[in-house]
Design a protein around this motif. Sequence first.
Motif, PDB file in Angstrom:
ATOM      1  N   GLY A 433       0.815  -1.211   0.000  1.00 17.55           N
ATOM      2  CA  GLY A 433       0.000   0.000   0.000  1.00 17.55           C
ATOM      3  C   GLY A 433       0.846   1.257   0.000  1.00 17.55           C
ATOM      4  N   ILE A 434       1.956   1.239   0.755  1.00 18.44           N
ATOM      5  CA  ILE A 434       2.828   2.417   0.808  1.00 18.44           C
ATOM      6  C   ILE A 434       3.428   2.710  -0.556  1.00 18.44           C
ATOM      7  CG2 ILE A 434       5.014   3.267   1.748  1.00 18.44           C
ATOM      8  CD1 ILE A 434       4.318   1.838   4.356  1.00 18.44           C
ATOM      9  N   VAL A 435       3.883   1.656  -1.249  1.00 20.40           N
ATOM     10  CA  VAL A 435       4.456   1.855  -2.585  1.00 20.40           C
ATOM     11  C   VAL A 435       3.404   2.406  -3.538  1.00 20.40           C
ATOM     12  CG1 VAL A 435       5.449   0.659  -4.573  1.00 20.40           C
ATOM     13  CG2 VAL A 435       6.277   0.141  -2.278  1.00 20.40           C
ATOM     14  N   MET A 436       2.189   1.877  -3.482  1.00 17.69           N
ATOM     15  CA  MET A 436       1.120   2.396  -4.344  1.00 17.69           C
ATOM     16  C   MET A 436       0.818   3.858  -4.000  1.00 17.69           C
ATOM     17  SD  MET A 436       0.465  -0.134  -6.276  1.00 17.69           S
ATOM     18  CE  MET A 436       0.800  -1.894  -6.313  1.00 17.69           C
ATOM     19  N   HIS A 438       2.846   6.147  -2.864  1.00 15.50           N
ATOM     20  CA  HIS A 438       3.877   7.042  -3.399  1.00 15.50           C
ATOM     21  C   HIS A 438       3.910   7.059  -4.920  1.00 15.50           C
ATOM     22  CE1 HIS A 438       5.975   6.760   0.713  1.00 15.50           C
ATOM     23  NE2 HIS A 438       5.467   7.971   0.570  1.00 15.50           N
ATOM     24  N   GLN A 439       3.203   6.133  -5.541  1.00 16.73           N
ATOM     25  CA  GLN A 439       3.054   6.174  -6.995  1.00 16.73           C
ATOM     26  C   GLN A 439       1.751   6.861  -7.410  1.00 16.73           C
ATOM     27  OE1 GLN A 439       3.504   1.877  -7.702  1.00 16.73           O
ATOM     28  NE2 GLN A 439       5.418   2.286  -8.771  1.00 16.73           N
ATOM     29  N   ASN A 440       1.060   7.452  -6.416  1.00 13.04           N
ATOM     30  CA  ASN A 440      -0.218   8.135  -6.648  1.00 13.04           C
ATOM     31  C   ASN A 440      -1.300   7.201  -7.182  1.00 13.04           C
ATOM     32  OD1 ASN A 440       0.552  10.744  -5.806  1.00 13.04           O
ATOM     33  ND2 ASN A 440       1.600  11.080  -7.765  1.00 13.04           N
ATOM     34  N   ARG A 441      -1.177   5.927  -6.888  1.00  9.29           N
ATOM     35  CA  ARG A 441      -2.219   4.948  -7.214  1.00  9.29           C
ATOM     36  C   ARG A 441      -3.048   4.757  -5.940  1.00  9.29           C
ATOM     37  NH1 ARG A 441       1.860   0.552  -9.633  1.00  9.29           N
ATOM     38  NH2 ARG A 441       0.016  -0.816  -9.626  1.00  9.29           N
ATOM     39  N   LEU A 442      -3.832   5.790  -5.644  1.00 11.96           N
ATOM     40  CA  LEU A 442      -4.436   5.895  -4.323  1.00 11.96           C
ATOM     41  C   LEU A 442      -5.524   4.858  -4.077  1.00 11.96           C
ATOM     42  CD1 LEU A 442      -4.606   9.785  -4.058  1.00 11.96           C
ATOM     43  CD2 LEU A 442      -2.873   8.240  -3.144  1.00 11.96           C
ATOM     44  N   LYS A 443      -6.300   4.524  -5.088  1.00 16.28           N
ATOM     45  CA  LYS A 443      -7.351   3.528  -4.879  1.00 16.28           C
ATOM     46  C   LYS A 443      -6.750   2.162  -4.582  1.00 16.28           C
ATOM     47  CE  LYS A 443     -10.968   5.804  -7.606  1.00 16.28           C
ATOM     48  NZ  LYS A 443     -11.909   5.670  -8.754  1.00 16.28           N
ATOM     49  N   PHE A 448      -5.062  -2.070  -0.454  1.00 18.81           N
ATOM     50  CA  PHE A 448      -4.054  -2.856   0.268  1.00 18.81           C
ATOM     51  C   PHE A 448      -4.080  -2.555   1.768  1.00 18.81           C
ATOM     52  CE2 PHE A 448      -1.881  -3.534  -3.892  1.00 18.81           C
ATOM     53  CZ  PHE A 448      -1.799  -4.915  -3.815  1.00 18.81           C
ATOM     54  N   PHE A 449      -4.233  -1.282   2.124  1.00 16.81           N
ATOM     55  CA  PHE A 449      -4.290  -0.937   3.551  1.00 16.81           C
ATOM     56  C   PHE A 449      -5.516  -1.571   4.205  1.00 16.81           C
ATOM     57  CE2 PHE A 449      -1.895   3.111   2.290  1.00 16.81           C
ATOM     58  CZ  PHE A 449      -0.678   2.576   2.670  1.00 16.81           C
ATOM     59  N   THR A 450      -6.644  -1.536   3.499  1.00 13.78           N
ATOM     60  CA  THR A 450      -7.859  -2.162   4.033  1.00 13.78           C
ATOM     61  C   THR A 450      -7.669  -3.659   4.199  1.00 13.78           C
ATOM     62  OG1 THR A 450      -9.202  -0.460   2.944  1.00 13.78           O
ATOM     63  CG2 THR A 450     -10.328  -2.466   3.653  1.00 13.78           C
ATOM     64  N   GLU A 451      -7.040  -4.292   3.197  1.00 15.69           N
ATOM     65  CA  GLU A 451      -6.807  -5.731   3.274  1.00 15.69           C
ATOM     66  C   GLU A 451      -5.849  -6.078   4.406  1.00 15.69           C
ATOM     67  OE1 GLU A 451      -7.471  -9.631   2.295  1.00 15.69           O
ATOM     68  OE2 GLU A 451      -8.476  -7.826   1.556  1.00 15.69           O
ATOM     69  N   ALA A 452      -4.850  -5.226   4.640  1.00 10.73           N
ATOM     70  CA  ALA A 452      -3.924  -5.459   5.749  1.00 10.73           C
ATOM     71  C   ALA A 452      -4.654  -5.465   7.087  1.00 10.73           C
ATOM     72  CB  ALA A 452      -2.827  -4.393   5.748  1.00 10.73           C
ATOM     73  N   LEU A 453      -5.563  -4.514   7.265  1.00  9.78           N
ATOM     74  CA  LEU A 453      -6.320  -4.445   8.521  1.00  9.78           C
ATOM     75  C   LEU A 453      -7.267  -5.635   8.669  1.00  9.78           C
ATOM     76  CD1 LEU A 453      -7.086  -0.614   8.504  1.00  9.78           C
ATOM     77  CD2 LEU A 453      -5.487  -1.813  10.003  1.00  9.78           C
ATOM     78  N   LEU A 473      -4.117   4.364   5.802  1.00  9.71           N
ATOM     79  CA  LEU A 473      -5.413   4.331   5.125  1.00  9.71           C
ATOM     80  C   LEU A 473      -6.125   5.673   5.255  1.00  9.71           C
ATOM     81  CD1 LEU A 473      -7.678   2.791   3.686  1.00  9.71           C
ATOM     82  CD2 LEU A 473      -8.467   2.001   5.930  1.00  9.71           C
ATOM     83  N   ALA A 474      -6.046   6.295   6.420  1.00 10.97           N
ATOM     84  CA  ALA A 474      -6.691   7.592   6.619  1.00 10.97           C
ATOM     85  C   ALA A 474      -6.072   8.655   5.714  1.00 10.97           C
ATOM     86  CB  ALA A 474      -6.569   8.004   8.087  1.00 10.97           C
ATOM     87  N   HIS A 475      -4.747   8.660   5.604  1.00  9.31           N
ATOM     88  CA  HIS A 475      -4.098   9.624   4.711  1.00  9.31           C
ATOM     89  C   HIS A 475      -4.500   9.387   3.257  1.00  9.31           C
ATOM     90  CE1 HIS A 475      -1.592  11.972   7.389  1.00  9.31           C
ATOM     91  NE2 HIS A 475      -1.132  10.875   7.971  1.00  9.31           N
ATOM     92  N   THR A 476      -4.642   8.122   2.883  1.00 13.35           N
ATOM     93  CA  THR A 476      -5.066   7.815   1.514  1.00 13.35           C
ATOM     94  C   THR A 476      -6.475   8.335   1.263  1.00 13.35           C
ATOM     95  OG1 THR A 476      -3.707   5.810   1.617  1.00 13.35           O
ATOM     96  CG2 THR A 476      -5.287   5.975  -0.174  1.00 13.35           C
ATOM     97  N   TYR A 477      -7.369   8.118   2.206  1.00  6.27           N
ATOM     98  CA  TYR A 477      -8.725   8.675   2.076  1.00  6.27           C
ATOM     99  C   TYR A 477      -8.680  10.201   1.976  1.00  6.27           C
ATOM    100  CZ  TYR A 477     -11.017   4.214   3.191  1.00  6.27           C
ATOM    101  OH  TYR A 477     -11.478   2.932   3.157  1.00  6.27           O
ATOM    102  N   ARG A 478      -7.786  10.819   2.748  1.00  9.99           N
ATOM    103  CA  ARG A 478      -7.691  12.287   2.706  1.00  9.99           C
ATOM    104  C   ARG A 478      -7.306  12.754   1.304  1.00  9.99           C
ATOM    105  NH1 ARG A 478      -3.534  15.494   2.680  1.00  9.99           N
ATOM    106  NH2 ARG A 478      -2.086  13.856   3.262  1.00  9.99           N
ATOM    107  N   ARG A 479      -6.325  12.053   0.704  1.00  8.33           N
ATOM    108  CA  ARG A 479      -5.913  12.472  -0.642  1.00  8.33           C
ATOM    109  C   ARG A 479      -6.967  12.141  -1.689  1.00  8.33           C
ATOM    110  NH1 ARG A 479      -0.045  10.806  -2.330  1.00  8.33           N
ATOM    111  NH2 ARG A 479      -0.788  11.974  -4.140  1.00  8.33           N
TER     112      ARG A 479
END
Length: 618
Positions: A433-436, A438-443, A448-453, A473-479
Amino acid sequence: MQKFLLEWRQDSFNLGHYDAALFVGDKLVALADEPKHILWLAQVHFNHGDYARALSLLSSQDLISGNPSCQYLAGYCLIKQDKIDEALSILGEHNPTHLISGASKRKPNARTNPGLSRTASEGGQGALASDSEMANRRYEAAMCYLRGLCYAKQNAFDRAKECYKDAVRINILCFEAFRQLVKNSLMSPDEEEEFLESLDFDSIRGPGDDPEMGDDEPAEYVHMLYQTQLSKFRNPRAFNTAVESLSTHYGLADNADLLLARADLFYTQCRFQDALSITSSILERDKYNFSVYPLHLACLYELKKTNSLFLISHDLADHHPEEPCTWLAVGIYYFATDRIAEARRYFSKASMMDPHFGPAWIGFAHTFAAEGEHDQAVSAYSTAARLFMGTHLPQVFLGMQQHAMNNMTAAEEFLKTAYGLCKTDPLLLNEMGIVMYHQNRLKEAASFFTEALKTADVIGSDPQAWLGSRTNLAHTYRRLRLFKQALEEFDVVLREGGKDASIFSAKGLIFMDMGKPDEAVQLLHEALAIHPQDPVATELLNKAIEEAGGLGGITADEDEELAAFDAELDQRKQAARLKLQGKTSGPNGKGKGVNRLPMVSQTDDEKGESYMDMADDE
């Protein structure tokens, strides 16, 4: 006399008096020149560490070529002397795969289906094989195991894995080969599960004259024991079922191997204190059980118990300097105290003593990563990935290193390789999820973050350990401008992890994006109350105050006052015009009207300058 010598020889061996056993055994060979007595004598030499002498005895009697047991012992003697090519020449390079029986499906436990007859459960190797055939099968499986050792020493791990697997297929009770497969992570978790289910456990039979034991009971017992040795990422539910049954029905609740397996499960769930409690209880009863120490030391490191690491390191160095675990403990202590160079030296020493000691290789690579030496870290992790090809962790660490070097494409490839090996590790899913992100592949990152949890919840992991994934995951939702979901996730982090300045700052940023600078100011003040020197919160607070004061900071009361003022101003202007025309409409219009006009003009100018400054800042 022969019976007398046999008893004397066995008594000496049982007492550990190898010289006496050799002395008497030699006389027994002279009295009854039989291959079994010569083999027994060679085995005593082997147990005594005289490998060359044992091999010489077997060779002089010309027993190696025609006897599987002598062939096995001769090959083992050569391996002990690191004569790998010669050992393979004696053992042969091909496994007797014709001895592998077909797999049968798992059947119900005999305790739950006592009516299952022997005839109905016949299969695989069959129960009618003679004792000599079964002994031959055991030695053939053992020789497959030795071939695996030879190939492993030659770093041909694919061939070693196949030899170990064939050894278990030929003789399911060849636990040495099974242990090599799981201990050295030669198979992925999925492969382990598939391999276990392919084995013909129904070929295992207990004593035929024991009416208390069901036909399938030994098979179920061995199956459950093997289940406890598999990777804990794949099927924790099956593991718990096996442990519960073994503990309840067979009195293994306090068995060290089962306790260690349970501690390993807790470690994968990030329940480090629970795992440490179990490993400590094992070591209290068996202080030098070296199979426990890698996990025990890892738990101590995670919990930052440097004093315990110091004491263990000194005790092991004093009493067992020949054990790789000793120098692993020393290396972990130095690593925990940020003495990286010393830690690297001792990790290297442990890996040289045992080239297939996984924790030492991982620790060695971690020392380079800790110092930011990414190229050396990548090289060390690559070696670990080659040595332990079934575990996903070296690939995860390689992905982390590539991410640290901003090589996102390479990081993604390594993490995808790790994902192919293990799909149920929350750490891996979080890194992907972190790599995605930083590649701006936010969805994809949010997925991945949801699946990790979700995975962490399924395997029963400690929620505290995955607050980082929830924050990501929260930061991803923010973006993604999913502000409601982002705020909900941040609130969970604050509720479970306590107050954190960065979380309050992130929430403040969300309210600024939502056009609510007043709420943002309040949250940023809370962030600065926790961390007064936080530069991010300070900058955001200044921006929020500017927005509240300049762009959207007029409250409802202030708006009403300005409206009343404008209305009064218009009235005074009208009164002034009427007065000039000689039509005065109010007694007090002149003074108030004349006095307020310059003041309004001045205020407007000042506001105009303020707006211009804010525009320049933006």
